[in-house]
Design a protein around this motif. Structure first.
Motif, short mmCIF file in Angstrom:
data_model
loop_
_atom_site.label_atom_id
_atom_site.label_comp_id
_atom_site.label_asym_id
_atom_site.label_seq_id
_atom_site.Cartn_x
_atom_site.Cartn_y
_atom_site.Cartn_z
N ARG A 140 0.84 -1.21 0.00
CA ARG A 140 0.00 0.00 0.00
C ARG A 140 0.87 1.25 0.00
N PRO A 141 1.55 1.52 -1.12
CA PRO A 141 2.41 2.71 -1.20
C PRO A 141 1.63 4.02 -1.09
N ASP A 142 0.31 3.95 -1.24
CA ASP A 142 -0.51 5.16 -1.13
C ASP A 142 -0.74 5.58 0.31
N LEU A 143 -0.39 4.70 1.27
CA LEU A 143 -0.57 5.01 2.68
C LEU A 143 0.79 5.18 3.34
N LYS A 144 0.90 6.17 4.19
CA LYS A 144 2.16 6.44 4.89
C LYS A 144 2.23 5.54 6.13
N MET A 145 3.23 4.65 6.15
CA MET A 145 3.41 3.74 7.26
C MET A 145 4.38 4.36 8.29
N PRO A 146 4.28 3.94 9.54
CA PRO A 146 5.10 4.58 10.58
C PRO A 146 6.56 4.15 10.55
N HIS A 147 7.42 5.14 10.64
CA HIS A 147 8.85 4.96 10.83
C HIS A 147 9.30 6.03 11.83
N ALA A 148 10.31 5.70 12.61
CA ALA A 148 10.81 6.68 13.57
C ALA A 148 11.26 7.95 12.85
N GLY A 149 10.73 9.09 13.27
CA GLY A 149 11.18 10.37 12.76
C GLY A 149 10.59 10.79 11.43
#
Length: 433
Positions: A140-149
């Motif tokens: 799902r590249p259309d959704l921003k997934m969580p990453h630190a920072g």
């Protein structure tokens, strides 16, 4: 996030943890969809019944299904919260297998939407939650997934392991403290809000990797302590000492609390999870590996002692008491009792009788044997040899008096307070652990 009574929750995996969790969430007022790959499981739950044995679970499921707050399906649907509770087994070389987790991520990916929360509950090696995140990010590249920072993500992803005791799952899912690890602090807070809707215990947030390690450490701690008791039993056996008496007396010390030995270690957690740590860091996990090896070797020791006793009385039938991995449940996963009984059945065939009050039919492992499932009263009447493998409460009521004269190998110590009631013949035939 919607309030608990407005939430749509999908629970992926309806086994020993997933189904109770789904039912409790549904009781809190959320609309819960349970997802499973088994049509039988789905149909059973939708009829208001259960496919597993757990105290009070049948009544709870019947109630929430009747009220329409829980239903099961083979197909995923859009939801606000996705809870993944699928198996994480180990391979033959004790490497962790997280394929079920990653497949669950692939299952939910098409229906994810901004604002959703994804929570992994399956016991997993450190880094699994992040691996699940990476699968979702790829699909799902259309959704921003969580990453630190990287700022505020569209999807919150967290890890929150169960820490329950079979037979008390419904109570402990609510009352036990929960360790909630987020990929980011915001992810942890979003998951915390969800669990506060049905958990009375303290909910403590941390990182996903720390929470994954916490679960593995808890079960490895138990495994190491059981290994100490099992190793003591081997040493006492060789020295001709009653290990049950030794442990009982040692535990009178105010700072000593030795566990009880048995035929090994079973279950879906303690017998498996330590390998996750060993696999990740074999150089440093020396004690944890040794504990696993001790507990596995105890099963072989019990098999040898049982075989010696059986060979001493070649004309007697053999009652193997218990197949579950712990008392008073119907869970046979990784059970040393089942393994021992199966190996005895393959060797001694029709002489072996299985006594398991929590089974209505023989487990599939015994299809290649001539063993027979009988009740405890039939065993008392027809079997001259008792191999006690599980300390079910019903077995503790069996009288070992002068009328029995059984040859007994008691791996659980449930009859250790009765030897004075035995005849000399029975005393000679009695074997301790």
């Amino acid at each position: 996030m919607p309030t608990s009574t407005e939430q749509q929750v999908a629970v992926i995996g309806l086994g020993y943890i997933g189904l109770p969790t789904a039912a409790l969430i549904a009781r809190s007022g959320a609309k819960v969809l349970g997802i499973d790959v088994s049509a039988h499981v789905v149909d059973t739950i939708n009829s208001g019944k259960v496919h597993i044995e757990e105290v009070d679970l049948d009544g709870l499921v019947q109630g929430v299904v009747a009220r329409g707050t829980l239903r099961a399906s083979l197909q995923i649907e859009p939801s606000d919260v996705f809870v993944i509770a699928v198996p994480t087994p180990v391979s033959e070389d004790n490497a962790p297998d997280i394929s079920y987790v990653l497949n669950a991520a692939r299952t939910i990916a098409p229906v994810l939407a901004a604002g959703n929360v994804v929570i992994l509950e399956s016991t997993s090696p450190v880094g699994t939650t992040e691996a699940m995140r990476d699968v979702l990010a790829e699909l799902r590249p259309d959704l921003k997934m969580p990453h630190a920072g990287n700022g505020v993500a569209d999807i919150a992803i967290a890890y929150c392991p169960e820490r329950v005791l079979p037979g008390r799952i419904l109570v402990e899912l609510i009352d036990n403290d929960r360790c909630i690890g987020g990929i980011t602090p915001r992810c942890a807070r979003k998951a915390l809000s969800f669990y506060r809707g049905f958990v009375r215990g303290a909910c403590i947030t941390t990182s996903a990797r720390a929470a994954e390690m916490v679960k593995l450490v808890e079960n490895s701690f138990r495994d190491v302590n059981i290994a100490f008791a099992n190793e003591l039993s081997l040493i006492a056996d060789k020295a001709g000492i009653d290990v049950w008496e030794v442990i009982s007396l040692a535990n009178r010390h105010p700072r000593v609390n030795i566990l009880q030995p048995g035929p090994g270690v079973g279950g879906h957690c303690i017998a498996v999870d330590p390998w996750f740590i060993v696999h990740a860091d074999p150089e440093n996990a020396k004690l944890i590996r040794t504990a696993r090896e001790v507990n596995l070797s105890k099963t072989d020791h019990v098999l040898g002692r049982a075989s010696d006793l059986i060979d001493t009385f070649p004309d007697d039938d053999i009652a193997c008491l218990g197949l579950a991995f712990k008392p008073n449940i119907d869970d046979f996963r990784e059970s040393p009792a089942l393994e021992i009984a199966h190996r005895l059945a393959r060797r001694y065939g029709r002489r072996v009788k299985l006594v398991e009050p929590y089974a209505s039919a023989l487990p599939m492992e015994f299809a290649d044997t001539h063993a027979e499932l009988i009740d405890i009263d039939t065993a008392i009447e027809s079997c001259g040899i008792f191999i006690v493998l599980v300390d079910h409460d019903v077995f503790k009521s069996v009288p070992l008096d002068e009328r029995t004269g059984k040859a007994v190998y008691d791996t659980r110590g449930i009859w250790r307070d009765q030897p004075e009631r035995l005849t000399a013949k029975a005393m000679l035939r009695r074997v301790g652990d």
